[in-house]
Write a protein that holds these residues in place. Structure first.
Motif, PDB file in Angstrom:
ATOM      1  N   THR A   1       0.795  -1.228   0.000  1.00 46.81           N
ATOM      2  CA  THR A   1       0.000   0.000   0.000  1.00 46.81           C
ATOM      3  C   THR A   1       0.829   1.279   0.000  1.00 46.81           C
ATOM      4  O   THR A   1       0.515   2.228  -0.719  1.00 46.81           O
ATOM      5  CB  THR A   1      -0.888   0.038   1.262  1.00 46.81           C
ATOM      6  N   SER A   2       1.878   1.323   0.827  1.00 48.85           N
ATOM      7  CA  SER A   2       2.393   2.643   1.208  1.00 48.85           C
ATOM      8  C   SER A   2       3.904   2.653   1.384  1.00 48.85           C
ATOM      9  O   SER A   2       4.518   1.626   1.676  1.00 48.85           O
ATOM     10  CB  SER A   2       1.753   3.047   2.540  1.00 48.85           C
ATOM     11  N   ARG A   3       4.478   3.841   1.223  1.00 53.48           N
ATOM     12  CA  ARG A   3       5.885   4.067   1.542  1.00 53.48           C
ATOM     13  C   ARG A   3       6.008   5.437   2.205  1.00 53.48           C
ATOM     14  O   ARG A   3       5.173   6.310   1.994  1.00 53.48           O
ATOM     15  CB  ARG A   3       6.758   4.059   0.279  1.00 53.48           C
ATOM     16  N   ILE A   4       7.093   5.604   2.961  1.00 55.81           N
ATOM     17  CA  ILE A   4       7.358   6.875   3.648  1.00 55.81           C
ATOM     18  C   ILE A   4       8.118   7.813   2.710  1.00 55.81           C
ATOM     19  O   ILE A   4       9.076   7.405   2.048  1.00 55.81           O
ATOM     20  CB  ILE A   4       8.201   6.635   4.922  1.00 55.81           C
ATOM     21  N   LEU A   5       7.684   9.066   2.701  1.00 59.38           N
ATOM     22  CA  LEU A   5       8.419  10.157   2.044  1.00 59.38           C
ATOM     23  C   LEU A   5       8.772  11.144   3.143  1.00 59.38           C
ATOM     24  O   LEU A   5       7.898  11.540   3.919  1.00 59.38           O
ATOM     25  CB  LEU A   5       7.514  10.812   0.991  1.00 59.38           C
ATOM     26  N   ARG A   6      10.029  11.522   3.252  1.00 60.11           N
ATOM     27  CA  ARG A   6      10.426  12.394   4.374  1.00 60.11           C
ATOM     28  C   ARG A   6      11.673  13.183   4.015  1.00 60.11           C
ATOM     29  O   ARG A   6      12.473  12.757   3.184  1.00 60.11           O
ATOM     30  CB  ARG A   6      10.700  11.557   5.627  1.00 60.11           C
ATOM     31  N   HIS A   7      11.809  14.325   4.700  1.00 61.74           N
ATOM     32  CA  HIS A   7      13.032  15.116   4.560  1.00 61.74           C
ATOM     33  C   HIS A   7      14.133  14.592   5.467  1.00 61.74           C
ATOM     34  O   HIS A   7      15.311  14.763   5.177  1.00 61.74           O
ATOM     35  CB  HIS A   7      12.775  16.573   4.959  1.00 61.74           C
ATOM     36  N   SER A   8      13.768  14.030   6.620  1.00 63.91           N
ATOM     37  CA  SER A   8      14.784  13.738   7.627  1.00 63.91           C
ATOM     38  C   SER A   8      15.666  12.586   7.149  1.00 63.91           C
ATOM     39  O   SER A   8      15.182  11.482   6.875  1.00 63.91           O
ATOM     40  CB  SER A   8      14.134  13.426   8.976  1.00 63.91           C
TER      41      SER A   8
ATOM     42  N   THR B   1      22.383  12.567   6.055  1.00 64.08           N
ATOM     43  CA  THR B   1      23.429  13.397   5.437  1.00 64.08           C
ATOM     44  C   THR B   1      22.759  14.560   4.695  1.00 64.08           C
ATOM     45  O   THR B   1      21.633  14.423   4.197  1.00 64.08           O
ATOM     46  CB  THR B   1      24.282  12.611   4.408  1.00 64.08           C
ATOM     47  N   PRO B   2      23.470  15.689   4.585  1.00 63.54           N
ATOM     48  CA  PRO B   2      22.905  16.819   3.830  1.00 63.54           C
ATOM     49  C   PRO B   2      22.590  16.436   2.381  1.00 63.54           C
ATOM     50  O   PRO B   2      21.611  16.915   1.805  1.00 63.54           O
ATOM     51  CB  PRO B   2      24.015  17.875   3.901  1.00 63.54           C
ATOM     52  N   GLU B   3      23.404  15.564   1.789  1.00 59.32           N
ATOM     53  CA  GLU B   3      23.162  15.197   0.390  1.00 59.32           C
ATOM     54  C   GLU B   3      21.794  14.532   0.230  1.00 59.32           C
ATOM     55  O   GLU B   3      21.037  14.842  -0.694  1.00 59.32           O
ATOM     56  CB  GLU B   3      24.271  14.264  -0.111  1.00 59.32           C
ATOM     57  N   TYR B   4      21.467  13.608   1.132  1.00 59.62           N
ATOM     58  CA  TYR B   4      20.145  12.972   1.033  1.00 59.62           C
ATOM     59  C   TYR B   4      19.034  13.976   1.335  1.00 59.62           C
ATOM     60  O   TYR B   4      17.977  13.950   0.702  1.00 59.62           O
ATOM     61  CB  TYR B   4      20.042  11.770   1.980  1.00 59.62           C
ATOM     62  N   VAL B   5      19.259  14.860   2.319  1.00 58.94           N
ATOM     63  CA  VAL B   5      18.208  15.846   2.628  1.00 58.94           C
ATOM     64  C   VAL B   5      17.948  16.716   1.396  1.00 58.94           C
ATOM     65  O   VAL B   5      16.797  16.980   1.036  1.00 58.94           O
ATOM     66  CB  VAL B   5      18.588  16.707   3.853  1.00 58.94           C
ATOM     67  N   ARG B   6      19.032  17.119   0.718  1.00 59.01           N
ATOM     68  CA  ARG B   6      18.837  17.913  -0.517  1.00 59.01           C
ATOM     69  C   ARG B   6      18.039  17.114  -1.546  1.00 59.01           C
ATOM     70  O   ARG B   6      17.154  17.635  -2.212  1.00 59.01           O
ATOM     71  CB  ARG B   6      20.197  18.298  -1.118  1.00 59.01           C
ATOM     72  N   LEU B   7      18.379  15.825  -1.650  1.00 55.03           N
ATOM     73  CA  LEU B   7      17.675  14.989  -2.634  1.00 55.03           C
ATOM     74  C   LEU B   7      16.189  14.849  -2.270  1.00 55.03           C
ATOM     75  O   LEU B   7      15.341  14.707  -3.148  1.00 55.03           O
ATOM     76  CB  LEU B   7      18.356  13.617  -2.703  1.00 55.03           C
ATOM     77  N   THR B   8      15.879  14.898  -0.961  1.00 52.45           N
ATOM     78  CA  THR B   8      14.456  14.808  -0.586  1.00 52.45           C
ATOM     79  C   THR B   8      13.687  16.040  -1.060  1.00 52.45           C
ATOM     80  O   THR B   8      12.490  15.947  -1.324  1.00 52.45           O
ATOM     81  CB  THR B   8      14.249  14.656   0.939  1.00 52.45           C
TER      82      THR B   8
ATOM     83  N   ASP C   1      14.186  17.466  -3.894  1.00 55.39           N
ATOM     84  CA  ASP C   1      13.849  17.077  -5.271  1.00 55.39           C
ATOM     85  C   ASP C   1      12.705  16.066  -5.265  1.00 55.39           C
ATOM     86  O   ASP C   1      11.818  16.107  -6.112  1.00 55.39           O
ATOM     87  CB  ASP C   1      15.053  16.425  -5.966  1.00 55.39           C
ATOM     88  N   ALA C   2      12.765  15.131  -4.297  1.00 57.54           N
ATOM     89  CA  ALA C   2      11.737  14.082  -4.264  1.00 57.54           C
ATOM     90  C   ALA C   2      10.346  14.699  -4.082  1.00 57.54           C
ATOM     91  O   ALA C   2       9.396  14.332  -4.787  1.00 57.54           O
ATOM     92  CB  ALA C   2      12.037  13.082  -3.147  1.00 57.54           C
ATOM     93  N   TYR C   3      10.219  15.653  -3.145  1.00 62.56           N
ATOM     94  CA  TYR C   3       8.912  16.300  -2.966  1.00 62.56           C
ATOM     95  C   TYR C   3       8.484  17.006  -4.252  1.00 62.56           C
ATOM     96  O   TYR C   3       7.318  16.929  -4.658  1.00 62.56           O
ATOM     97  CB  TYR C   3       8.959  17.284  -1.792  1.00 62.56           C
TER      98      TYR C   3
ATOM     99  N   PRO D   1      10.273   8.923  -8.449  1.00 63.72           N
ATOM    100  CA  PRO D   1      10.190   9.858  -9.581  1.00 63.72           C
ATOM    101  C   PRO D   1      11.514  10.589  -9.818  1.00 63.72           C
ATOM    102  O   PRO D   1      11.833  10.948 -10.960  1.00 63.72           O
ATOM    103  CB  PRO D   1       9.094  10.844  -9.149  1.00 63.72           C
ATOM    104  N   THR D   2      12.292  10.783  -8.746  1.00 59.62           N
ATOM    105  CA  THR D   2      13.592  11.452  -8.877  1.00 59.62           C
ATOM    106  C   THR D   2      14.596  10.517  -9.552  1.00 59.62           C
ATOM    107  O   THR D   2      15.355  10.937 -10.436  1.00 59.62           O
ATOM    108  CB  THR D   2      14.091  11.885  -7.482  1.00 59.62           C
ATOM    109  N   PHE D   3      14.592   9.243  -9.141  1.00 58.28           N
ATOM    110  CA  PHE D   3      15.408   8.250  -9.854  1.00 58.28           C
ATOM    111  C   PHE D   3      15.072   8.299 -11.336  1.00 58.28           C
ATOM    112  O   PHE D   3      15.960   8.305 -12.192  1.00 58.28           O
ATOM    113  CB  PHE D   3      15.107   6.836  -9.338  1.00 58.28           C
ATOM    114  N   GLY D   4      13.788   8.298 -11.648  1.00 58.64           N
ATOM    115  CA  GLY D   4      13.376   8.274 -13.053  1.00 58.64           C
ATOM    116  C   GLY D   4      13.972   9.441 -13.816  1.00 58.64           C
ATOM    117  O   GLY D   4      14.515   9.280 -14.918  1.00 58.64           O
TER     118      GLY D   4
END
Ligand code: FAD
Length: 382
Positions: A48-55, A58-65, A67-69, A343-346
């Motif tokens: 059904t579901s997956r988590i989307l989050r900023h937290s 590392t700063p690199e992943y936070v920046r990528l989040t 983009d994800a949003y 969607p960001t991977f895509g």
């Protein structure tokens, strides 16, 4: 005559479907190949579901989040319906946690994402559903959100088709190069570029090219609990939560049904994805139910469990790169936390495939030490 496409995408879970969508909307001819039926339950993108989050740690992943949003917002608008359900996210750090809170607070602060730190009393006042050990600190980020897993992947496939992509199921790829793909039945397709999104099966397709990836596939388990008062766990009244310790657990509010889902992160055994079981594991269930029962006493009894695969790199970082020696062969791998970025991977994999981008990041490169140095110390908890 050999059928030719601008791009062939191998594997149509969330990452491959997103890549097929991105390439097709850029007006390339795209063939997507999936060995099982679309939406099957043997990979990593169902349920059904997956988590989307900023937290993130590392700063690199936070920046990528960020983009994800943005990418999920664009996808929602293309789909004509909101795919992101914002409920808030609570990372729960017990006293002396195995996962350092400072990595999260520093990374969020550096990127400029707001958050609140709450003690047990403040958490209890706002969400009385929780019964937490003294000393627990909650990192609350208000944009924590739920995205649809199987249905979200189906949206990506639908949009890819609407832009002209051809998606074939029951098409098992047995060999890839940067310019061709061969199926188990001997059919060969020619391509300007190939994008490999085969997750648990990635190493099997890369090994003949001399790329030996140290991937571990684990058989994870998610369980749904039935609260007596589902209204207490409604998305307006209950956040997502992650228990940031060893073992690490996470859970959801109700999402489309009067149940709450929870699971352990990296709790399952290493498996061969072609020879694994599908039955629930009672020991994993007991461990999870014990934690959920203590922390969320109203969550109720477990009503169903399902299995799902993580494909883990030794550093838990993604792969988004071209294959050395095969510049038109691109690989994407989500390392057991990639759905929020689908969607960001895509978009990024499509950029690599078309040459609009040379690289994504050294962190996600195939030649990084975690993937090339046999003495690299494995660490999956992030
Ligand atoms: C229980 C669980 C909970 C998770 N929770 C979260 C979360 O909250 N947030 C988050 O961001 N991420 C989460 N993840 C991780 C995320 O779901 C995965 O990273 C993501 O779904 C991987 O997508 P994928 O398309 O790479 O893999 P898959 O969905 O497995 O797709 C790969 C596809 O390739 C196909 N394939 C393989 N080999 C071949 C071949 N030879 N020929 C043709 N096709 C082939 C497979 O059949 C499969 O369909 C979770 C994962 C699990 C298991």
């Amino acid at each position: 005559m050999t059928e030719r496409h601008d791009f062939v995408v191998v594997g149509l879970g969330a990452l491959g479907s997103a890549t097929a969508h991105q390439l097709a909307r850029r007006r390339h001819s795209v063939l997507g190949l999936e060995r099982f039926e679309l939406g099957h339950h043997r990979g990593a993108s169902h349920d059904t579901s997956r988590i989307l989050r900023h937290s993130y740690h590392t700063p690199e992943y936070v920046r990528l989040t960020r983009d994800a949003y943005d990418d999920w917002a664009r996808l929602s608008s293309a789909a004509g319906r909101e795919l992101v359900t914002v409920v808030g996210g609570l990372d729960l750090f017990p006293a002396d946690p195995a996962i350092p809170m400072v990595d999260y607070t520093d990374s969020l602060t550096e990127v400029g994402i707001d958050f609140d730190l709450l003690d047990v009393d403040a958490i209890g006042e706002r969400w009385p559903q929780f019964a937490l050990p003294a000393g627990t600190v909650g990192l609350y980020q208000r944009r924590g959100a739920i995205v649809p897993a199987g249905p979200g992947t189906a949206v990506l496939q639908d949009l890819a088709r609407r832009h002209g992509a051809v998606l074939r199921d029951h098409a098992e790829v047995t060999a890839v190069t940067g310019t061709s793909v061969t199926l188990a039945d001997g059919t060969t397709y020619a391509a300007g570029g190939v994008v490999l999104c085969a997750d648990a099966w990635t190493d099997r397709l890369l090994a003949p090219l001399g790329i030996d990836l140290p991937l571990t596939v684990t058989l994870e388990q998610a369980t749904y609990f039935a609260p007596e008062r589902p209204e207490d766990f409604a998305p307006e009244r209950m956040p997502l939560w992650i228990w940031m310790d060893e073992p690490s657990f996470y859970g959801f509010p109700c999402y489309g049904e009067p149940t709450v889902k929870a699971a352990q992160d990296c709790g399952g055994p290493a498996v061969d994805p072609d020879a694994r079981g599908t039955d629930p594991d009672p020991t994993m269930l007991d461990l999870l139910a014990g934690h959920v029962g203590r922390m969320l006493p109203g969550a109720g009894r477990p009503v169903r469990s399902l299995r799902c695969q993580y494909t883990l790199t030794p550093d838990r970082d993604f792969v988004m790169d071209r294959v050395p020696g095969h510049p038109s062969l691109v690989v994407g791998l989500g390392a057991g936390h990639g759905f929020k970025f689908a969607p960001t991977f895509g978009r990024l994999l499509a950029d690599l495939a078309t040459g609009e981008r040379d690289t994504v990041s050294p962190t996600f490169a195939l030649d990084r030490p975690a993937l090339t140095d046999p003495s690299y110390a494995v660490h999956w908890l992030v």
